[in-house]
Design an enzyme around this catalytic site. Structure first.
Site, short mmCIF file in Angstrom:
data_model
loop_
_atom_site.label_atom_id
_atom_site.label_comp_id
_atom_site.label_asym_id
_atom_site.label_seq_id
_atom_site.Cartn_x
_atom_site.Cartn_y
_atom_site.Cartn_z
CB ALA A 43 -0.82 0.16 1.11
CB ALA A 48 6.88 -1.33 5.47
CB CYS A 49 4.71 0.61 0.84
SG CYS A 49 4.06 -0.81 1.09
CB THR A 50 7.00 5.54 2.47
OG1 THR A 50 5.65 5.58 2.23
CG2 THR A 50 7.58 6.65 2.59
CB SER A 53 8.58 3.74 -2.96
OG SER A 53 7.46 2.47 -3.05
#
Length: 159
Positions: A43, A48-50, A53
């Site tokens: 998401a 974590a995804c930030t 990325s």
């Protein structure tokens, strides 16, 4: 836990077309002749995804110098991906797979253990695709932190 399909090195990478953060269609086949790092993340704008990325963003120069293009895929809407790209200065394609078709093709959707509970969701996964459209590396159930460093080491990208 039930396992979904698992792609293996040497297999052709399933082709697809999805809209990017600007609403433009992006096809994997358009990257034929180039190496691609295709990663699936749960998401946009979550911690974590930030982290993951932004690690890719910060490594774009060295990945590009080694001939790799980076593409991220999530189940987020185009509008959410546009906000994510703007907020974190993400300049590579972020693709929207809201119906999970591409997640399923790559085995990046299924059951996983989340803090001791079995849940269904995105399996954080990365695929390295060669110039001929074949998978050269698969990484399933990766960790967000340190993933890009591990990937660079496996691909022998030092600069």
């Amino acid at each position: 836990m039930t396992e979904s399909v698992r792609l293996e090195p040497g297999q052709p990478a399933p082709d697809f077309t999805l809209d990017d953060q600007n609403g433009a269609p992006v096809s994997l086949s358009a990257y034929r002749g180039q190496k691609v790092v295709l990663y699936f993340y749960p998401a946009a704008m979550t911690p974590a995804c930030t982290t993951q990325s932004c690690d890719f963003r910060d490594s774009l120069g060295s990945l590009a110098a080694a001939g790799y293009q980076v593409i991220g895929v999530s189940k987020d809407s185009v509008a959410t991906l546009a906000e994510f790209a703007e907020r974190d200065a993400l300049t590579f394609p972020l693709l929207s797979d809201e119906d999970l078709t591409v997640h399923t093709l790559y085995g990046a959707w299924g059951e996983k253990n989340s803090y001791g509970r079995i849940v269904t969701g995105t399996l954080r996964s990365t695929f390295v695709i060669d110039e001929d459209g074949r998978i050269s590396h698969t990484f399933y159930n990766t960790k967000a932190t340190g993933h890009v460093a591990m990937l660079r080491k496996r691909l022998k990208i030092t600069s």
